[in-house]
Design a protein around this motif. Structure first.
Motif, short mmCIF file in Angstrom:
data_model
loop_
_atom_site.label_atom_id
_atom_site.label_comp_id
_atom_site.label_asym_id
_atom_site.label_seq_id
_atom_site.Cartn_x
_atom_site.Cartn_y
_atom_site.Cartn_z
N ALA A 1 32.25 -7.99 -23.67
CA ALA A 1 32.37 -9.30 -23.00
C ALA A 1 32.53 -9.05 -21.51
O ALA A 1 33.63 -8.90 -20.99
CB ALA A 1 33.55 -10.08 -23.55
N VAL B 1 31.85 -15.61 -22.33
CA VAL B 1 31.87 -14.27 -22.91
C VAL B 1 30.77 -13.39 -22.32
O VAL B 1 31.00 -12.27 -21.92
CB VAL B 1 31.73 -14.35 -24.46
N CYS C 1 28.26 -11.78 -23.63
CA CYS C 1 28.06 -10.50 -24.31
C CYS C 1 26.57 -10.18 -24.37
O CYS C 1 25.73 -10.99 -24.03
CB CYS C 1 28.62 -10.56 -25.72
#
Length: 459
Positions: A232, A248, A250
């Protein structure tokens, strides 16, 4: 008017009270100053309440699995969060009350409630009282670290302290931080029935552990329905109609997750910024931890620092060991050192992780010729009988000295079984001595001699 004492202790955490007992037992007149709750982090916001919650969550988990054991419980089970919270509060309150009663009844000890601040290397003020002593011991502990992440000041969030006040179940708990505190809360709240997402900036959970340990723990949590988001790289927060939106970013998955509650579990910081340490001339590092030498003495000859505030240990047992070191050196004419301490610790998810010494990765990087052995918990009779076979036992040893370098026991009873290894390492014994022990059956520890027998050169 200045009050004179033989010793002043600032903080009633894990090191302060037993030190007061030893010093007064030696005939000293001691003052102990506590500004908030007796017992420190462990009793009030750490070990005792959280492990009580872990026990409740474990009971809920077993109840859901009851049919596997031939026990029929009406499904779905219900969770009374008010009673869960009350049970944890009772455990903490009883421990805190008993500790305070003991301190207030101690001959030679003056207990002062108030905020202690140094006015010099041997002078401390607590409210209207001015105290002087040739010995001052700092035991002020630490608190949750709140990093300066984007938007963190615009949303409501929980810490390991404030989450203990919840008496309702979060709809969706987002845990920021994939280390020990965060993982324990993540699993317990999932078992209470909340949706849970763990957000970790790094590539894997509990990065200080070996990769196989991290991977196994991730599998355990995911199997229980917890979403884990690692890598993240851009964590941030925004208010949302349903709670908090967490950025986040990601490498895969949605770029944001919306939670009803957010728990910040990103390390700890010492409670040192408002003690007037500059007036005493006490040196700190860049993070605010008090610098100490191998005997826990600061740069000021009359001042020592014990527990979380010195940066030399982050556990209840290391804080207590700080007390043991200081007391032995001052009162028993010993020469004990922090560097001689063999660190063991545990992660209290279920199953727990018990750890001591080096990881396999650390041992590989130490230029030693190492031996490694690993056995799954599916080979442990006790685990099979309990229906709790996740995890493994791993040992790392030095091929030349035949000393155990470290161990990890991830599995049922791992937090207890690890002490068989820890004790061997503490007495500096060689692993063949343990190999010929005759452990009790059926236990988790009984597999340790077998694991030792399987030690082989590491690739």
């Amino acid at each position: 008017m200045t009050e004179n004492f033989d010793a002043i202790i600032i903080g009633a955490g894990q090191a302060g009270p037993p030190l007061a007992g030893r010093l007064t037992g030696a005939g000293m007149r001691v003052a102990l100053i506590e500004r908030k709750l007796f017992g420190g982090t462990c009793v009030n916001t750490g070990c005792m309440p959280t492990k009580t919650l872990v026990a409740s969550a474990y009971a809920a988990h077993l109840a859901r699995r009851s049919a596997e054991y031939g026990i029929m419980i009406e499904s779905p089970i219900s969770i009374d969060m008010k009673r869960v919270k009350a049970r944890a509060e009772t455990v903490s309150t009883n421990a805190r009350t008993n500790l305070e009663k003991w301190l207030r009844s101690m001959d030679g000890l003056t207990v002062i409630e108030g905020h202690a601040r140094f006015e010099g290397p041997d002078t401390v003020r607590a409210g209207e009282r001015l105290l002087r002593s040739p010995r001052v011991f700092i035991n002020v502990g630490g608190r949750a670290n709140i990093p300066d992440m984007p938007g963190v000041g615009t949303v409501s969030y929980l810490t390991n302290t404030s989450i203990l006040q919840l008496d309702t179940l979060p709809r969706h708990l987002v845990v920021i931080g994939g280390s020990y505190i965060g993982l324990e809360f993540a699993q317990m709240y999932r078992r209470f029935g909340a949706e849970v997402t763990i957000v970790e900036k790094g590539p894997r959970l509990i990065s200080r552990e070996d990769e196989d340990v991290s991977d196994a723990i991730r599998d355990i949590l995911v199997d229980e329905g917890i979403t884990v988001r690692t890598d993240a790289t851009c964590i941030g927060f925004k208010p949302h109609t349903e709670g908090v939106s967490v950025d986040v970013d990601c490498t895969s998955g949605d770029p944001a997750v919306v939670g009803s509650h957010v728990l910040l579990a990103i390390g700890r910081r010492p409670n040192t910024e408002d003690l007037g340490l500059d007036r005493a001339g006490v040196a700190m590092d860049q993070r605010g931890y008090i610098r100490v030498d191998d005997t826990l003495a600061t740069n000021v000859p009359s001042i020592w620092a014990l527990g979380d505030c010195n940066g030399r240990g982050a556990f209840t047992h290391t804080a207590y060991n700080d007390f043991e070191i200081v007391a032995a050196n001052l009162l028993d004419d010993a020469s004990r050192k922090v560097s001689e301490r063999l660190l063991g610790y545990a992660l209290y998810i279920d199953p727990p992780l018990g750890r001591v010494g080096m990881t396999e990765a650390e041992a590989r990087g130490s230029s030693r010729r190492i031996l490694v052995s690993k056995r799954p918990m599916t080979r442990v009779g006790r685990a099979i009988e309990k229906g709790e076979t996740k995890g493994f036992i791993k040992l790392v040893a030095d091929a030349e000295t035949k000393k155990i370098l470290g161990a990890a026991i991830l599995g049922t009873g791992g937090d207890e079984a690890i002490h068989g290894i820890l004790d061997m390492m503490n007495v500096d014994a060689v692993y063949p001595d343990l190999q010929w022990a005759v452990p009790i059956h059926p236990t988790v520890s009984e597999l340790i001699p077998t694991v030792i027998g399987d030690l082989r050169p590491s690739d």
